[in-house]
Write a protein that holds these residues in place. Structure first.
Motif, mmCIF file in Angstrom:
data_model
loop_
_atom_site.group_PDB
_atom_site.id
_atom_site.type_symbol
_atom_site.label_atom_id
_atom_site.label_comp_id
_atom_site.label_asym_id
_atom_site.label_seq_id
_atom_site.Cartn_x
_atom_site.Cartn_y
_atom_site.Cartn_z
ATOM 1 N N ALA A 1 0.818 -1.212 0.000
ATOM 2 C CA ALA A 1 0.000 0.000 0.000
ATOM 3 C C ALA A 1 0.850 1.259 0.000
ATOM 4 N N VAL A 2 1.893 1.314 0.853
ATOM 5 C CA VAL A 2 2.721 2.516 0.961
ATOM 6 C C VAL A 2 3.462 2.745 -0.350
ATOM 7 N N GLY A 3 3.350 3.950 -0.853
ATOM 8 C CA GLY A 3 3.954 4.294 -2.135
ATOM 9 C C GLY A 3 2.997 4.157 -3.298
ATOM 10 N N GLN A 4 1.854 3.524 -3.059
ATOM 11 C CA GLN A 4 0.865 3.345 -4.117
ATOM 12 C C GLN A 4 -0.058 4.563 -4.175
ATOM 13 N N VAL A 5 -0.552 4.839 -5.370
ATOM 14 C CA VAL A 5 -1.559 5.885 -5.521
ATOM 15 C C VAL A 5 -2.898 5.324 -5.040
ATOM 16 N N VAL A 6 -3.659 6.133 -4.318
ATOM 17 C CA VAL A 6 -4.886 5.667 -3.677
ATOM 18 C C VAL A 6 -5.804 4.979 -4.671
ATOM 19 N N GLU A 7 -6.028 5.610 -5.800
ATOM 20 C CA GLU A 7 -7.026 5.081 -6.743
ATOM 21 C C GLU A 7 -6.592 3.762 -7.368
#
Length: 976
Positions: A675-681
């Motif tokens: 999750a960390v570093g990923q774009v929310v969408e």
């Protein structure tokens, strides 16, 4: 005794071929190549410090300066004694950021287009006397052995041969990050050869000339002046300056930096070298007094620099003479090979490539081949310049004098290095000003007099005489003038100028006591192929693909990754890899030009904080004092966030997730590292859509939201808070996600139980309410057979139907009241306030008292947003409580009014009111003010929960005129 030039040349070439063979086998054989990481091999490889100056020139220096010759090695010992505070931090910095030369180190710290070229150019100029020293030593040693050999011919041949072998050793192929294990092993072997050569010739001279140690003692007793001559120069001063020069040379000379840091395969080997290398130097210098006294005792009239060769001739031993010659060639060739490799990298990275990049706006199509040939050309050019300098300065007698000039040159980097390691506030302006001043002082204090003595610049100014410093020795004067001016301007220039953002970041990276973080430069590229295409515009297609693949392998990332955090890490790794290949300046230029920043062009506060967190975790710096306490506090707070039972997600202004705690991992099934570093969408469904929609909405809270997940339906509460700077610029958001599925189920069960309890209370009233219409129906039914008039029969039938409808309405109301559940907020609808309150009053009367009066005011025409059945339960509970608290014949007042986007409803009884101590606990489950057995304590908590679900509020107070007052607010109903 004389030897032929052909023999000397053959022996020299054979020895160099042997060194190359060792290097070649080490690079081809993994088993043999592994010993390059052995601490003892690494320690011996540092013996490249001992050049022709040590092998030959020490004896001449001993005659002129006595035991002061030891200062050249004591200064090195001091530098290695400071390994934990000096050498190890430099090694860590060089390995972390792929810094392969001193020019890389300073260009990385003092970010300027002038820093690298100036350091490279000055280093090249300052080392030329040292290269000339090696050529001079080999040529003169050959002249001693051949008696009539023209030195120029041998010097030229030796220079050409060394150029060839330097190319073979370090420029056969481009491997910018691969350590040259073969070179390390070959240089270690060379160090062993020259050590053994000196020890052997000293041992033979000791026994051949003196007959052993006792004979040496006897000779010294007969010649006390031989001992006093060595002690006398020590009392005259100058030792401090020589030790400072040697201290700087220990790790700033190009060959020392290259072997210490660039070719370091095993960082732990530096621990052994910290004491092993000074021990090596001690063994190397122990024979010097013996050789010097042996030359005097043998009556040698040769230049003292070559007493070792003279003793071999005095003993008539060609084998010993060849051993000494091989030792000298070994010392000179190792220095020249390693130095030219280091200088060739500097020249290519800071003098050639930047010029070509400015001209063509891109690097050559075949980058690696051009780099390879460029470095080969620089190797030949550097050795040619060294040979040219040798030709100009043949008249200089002392070999050590040439070496000390180079030592003084690299000492000019000491102020900048101290600032690099200890002063984050230092700037490029201060460094450049100080270095230019130091170069100027060095040239006029040391090089100009040398050129004047050689007759090259007869009118060269005598700066020492002009400044009235004739009482100082030349090295003290030169060091004080050049380094003193350098340090002064460095400090003043740094204080006068302001560091830019890149310098601040570099200062934090270099200073071991400062936490290091860099601005987070987010690449615009959406995936790895797009980054490769951007990079290919400068590097070319094949090098770009190679660098991308290498960086992906280093980080263990898949090529298909689209995570912004992964792309950022990939960008940083590419820059560091290119730094090892092209230097940090060109690497930063290429990355900034093609792997561009995000639209803002700068990092956000939240991204920088995440970067600090990550690098503090990775670096594990030995923090002390206040820094350690702050770091412990940071870790404590971070642990609290990660262990919170609520899901916590932090998002940058650009939509990148920077925080994702354990509770959120358990709720969503998405691991923190994914999750960390990923774009929310881009999160997996339904979480990406949910969080992005919440971020885009104006709502700060969402309550009991229904969400279908792969683990089943969930009910969630979402809370959002913005992170803003004092300037008002939004930096991101923090989202709290609470899974209330279990609680909602429990609340629904409690509410249902409360409804059932209410229905039980209503049972008697229901029977009475139904009994009246039933009695009417029975009477009408009995009258019906007696009527003949059709109109009258029709009226009686209509009355019967009305009574049955009344009964049905009562029953249906109770059924709906018993089975209603809270719908999602998305299915709330406008509810007529008059209608719901009127029905609540009617239902309350079923089981309630008939002597009370209800006085609703202002409820007509108002509507609220919600679920009708649930709101009915709320009003029934509130009216029931008011009824039970009211005295006989009392009036329960219900007052409603519209206030903005909400409706306020006040329900007031005429009872004794509520005790102040009970006001705060009134909505706690199972708390009741009624006598035991007369209340469950669930009515008000259930009503409170329902009102909260509707986005409203419920409070209790005592009315000014007496009695209790319930204040209810609900969202105003949407107009159709």
């Amino acid at each position: 005794m004389t030897l032929s030039l052909g023999l000397l040349y053959t022996v020299g070439v054979f020895y160099l071929a042997l060194l190359f063979g060792i290097a070649f086998v080490a690079e081809r054989s993994r088993t043999f190549g592994r010993i390059a990481g052995n601490p003892w091999v690494y320690t011996l490889s540092l013996g490249v410090y001992a050049t022709s100056w040590t092998f030959y020139g020490n004896l001449g220096f001993l005659e002129d300066h006595g035991y002061l010759y030891l200062t050249i090695y004591l200064g090195v010992t001091l530098a290695f004694a400071a390994t934990p505070w000096l050498l190890r931090p430099i090694l860590q910095l060089a390995r972390e950021h792929q810094l392969t030369s001193l020019a890389d180190l300073f260009a990385f710290r003092y970010r300027s287009t002038l820093t690298g070229p100036l350091v490279a150019l000055f280093m090249l100029t300052g080392i030329l006397p040292y290269i000339a020293l090696q050529i001079k030593a080999v040529a003169e040693s050959a002249a001693v052995l051949t008696a009539d050999t023209p030195p120029h011919l041998l010097a030229l041949t030796f220079s050409a041969t060394i150029a060839l072998f330097a190319i073979l050793f370090g420029a056969r192929h481009i491997s910018p990050r691969e350590k040259h294990s073969g070179l390390v092993i070959a240089i270690a072997f060379e160090s062993l050869v020259k050590l053994l050569a000196l020890l052997i010739v000293a041992a033979i001279a000791l026994y051949a000339v003196f007959g052993g140690l006792s004979g040496l003692d006897a000779w010294l007793d007969r010649h006390p002046e031989a001992v006093s001559a060595l002690y006398e120069p020590v009392t005259g001063g100058g030792w401090y300056s020589l030790m400072v020069l040697a201290f700087a040379a220990a790790f700033l000379l190009p060959r020392q930096f290259h072997m210490l840091f660039t070719e370091n395969i095993n960082p732990q080997a530096l621990n052994r070298a910290a004491w092993g290398f000074p021990l090596f130097l001690l063994l190397l210098n122990l024979p010097m007094p013996v050789l010097y006294w042996a030359g005097q005792a043998a009556g040698l009239t040769d230049n003292p620099n070559y007493y070792a060769l003279g003793l071999a001739g005095w003993l008539e031993s060609p084998a010993l003479a060849l051993l000494v010659f091989i030792g000298g060639v070994s010392a000179a060739s190792a220095m020249m090979i390693v130095t030219t490799l280091a200088l060739a990298n500097m020249g290519m990275n800071y003098l050639s490539l930047p010029a070509r990049l400015r001209e063509r706006q891109s690097l050559p199509a075949n980058l690696y081949r051009n780099l390879l040939w460029g470095r080969r050309i620089w190797i030949v050019l550097i050795i040619a310049l060294g040979y040219g300098f040798y030709g100009l300065l043949q008249v200089v007698e002392g070999l050590a004098q040439l070496g000390l000039i180079s030592f003084a040159a690299v000492t000019q980097f000491l102020p900048g290095l101290i600032g690099l390691m200890l002063w984050p506030r230092a700037t490029r302006v201060g460094f450049l000003l100080g270095l230019v001043a130091g170069i100027t002082g060095w040239f006029f204090a040391l090089v100009a007099p040398l050129l004047a003595n050689a007759g090259i610049w007869a009118s060269a100014p005598r700066l020492q005489h002009a400044m009235g410093a004739d009482g100082l020795d030349v090295w003290t004067f030169a060091l004080t003038l050049s380094v003193g001016t350098n340090a002064l301007l460095f400090v003043l220039g740094s204080m006068w100028s302001r560091p830019n953002q890149q310098e601040i970041e570099a200062g934090q990276a270099c200073c071991p006591r400062e936490p290091f973080y860099t601005s987070v430069d987010l690449p615009l590229a959406r995936d790895v192929p797009e980054m490769e295409a951007e990079l290919a515009a400068t590097l070319g297609t094949m090098p770009a693909r190679h660098e991308i693949e290498r960086a992906l392998d280093d980080l263990g990332l898949p090529r298909h990754t689209r995570s912004r955090r992964d792309l950022q890490r990939l960008r940083e790794r590419i820059e560091r890899n290119l730094s090892g290949l092209l230097g940090p300046v060109l690497a930063r230029m290429i990355v900034d030009r093609h792997l561009r920043l995000d639209a803002a062009g700068r990092s956000s506060l939240s991204e920088s904080l995440r970067r600090i967190e990550q690098q503090l975790e990775d670096a594990r710096l030995p923090l002390t004092g206040l820094a350690a306490e702050l770091d412990a506090l940071r870790r404590f707070h971070r642990q609290i966030l990660h262990e919170l039972p609520l899901g916590v997600c932090s998002v940058t202004a650009g939509g990148e997730i920077t925080g994702w705690n354990h509770a959120l991992t358990q709720l969503t099934g998405v691991p923190t590292e994914n999750a960390v570093g990923q774009v929310v969408e881009r999160l997996e469904r339904p979480w990406g859509g949910l969080l992005q929609a919440f971020l885009d909405s104006d709502d700060r809270q969402l309550y009991k939201l229904n969400l279908e997940t792969r683990h089943g339906p969930r009910r969630l509460n979402l809370h959002k808070s913005s992170l803003e700077l004092a300037s008002g610029r939004r930096e991101g958001h923090v989202i709290l996600i609470e899974d209330v599925t279990a609680r909602v189920q429990l609340e629904n069960e409690v509410a249902h139980s409360d409804r059932l309890a209410s229905i039980g209370r209503f049972a008697a009233g229901v029977a009475h309410e139904i009994g009246n219409p039933l009695a009417g129906i029975a009477s009408l039914a009995q009258t019906l057979p007696l009527e003949d008039d059709p109109d009258e029969i029709r009226d009686i039938a209509d009355d019967i139907i009305d009574q049955t409808r009344r009964i049905n309405a009562i029953v249906q109301s109770l059924i709906a009241f018993a089975h209603s559940d809270t719908p999602p907020r998305s299915r709330f609808e406008p509810v007529d306030l008059d209608d719901v309150i009127s029905e609540a009053i009617r239902l309350t009367r079923l089981a309630g008292r008939k002597d009370l009066h209800y006085a609703p005011v202002g409820i007509q025409g108002l509507s609220v947003e919600g679920a009708r059945a649930k709101l009915l339960q709320v009003f029934i509970n509130l009216l029931t409580n008011a009824e039970q608290a009211s005295p006989p014949g009392a009036t329960i007042r219900i007052r409603a009014q519209e206030t903005g986007a909400r409706v306020r409803v006040d329900i007031m009884d005429q009872g004794p009111g509520i005790e102040p101590s009970a006001l705060d606990r009134l909505f706690e489950p199972f708390f009741t003010t009624k006598p035991a057995g007369q209340g469950t304590g669930l009515g008000l908590p259930v009503a409170y929960s329902i009102v909260q679900d509707h986005g409203g509020s419920l409070m209790a107070a005592n009315a000014p005129e007496g009695g209790a007052m319930m204040i209810l607010t609900l969202p105003l109903g949407r107009k159709a």
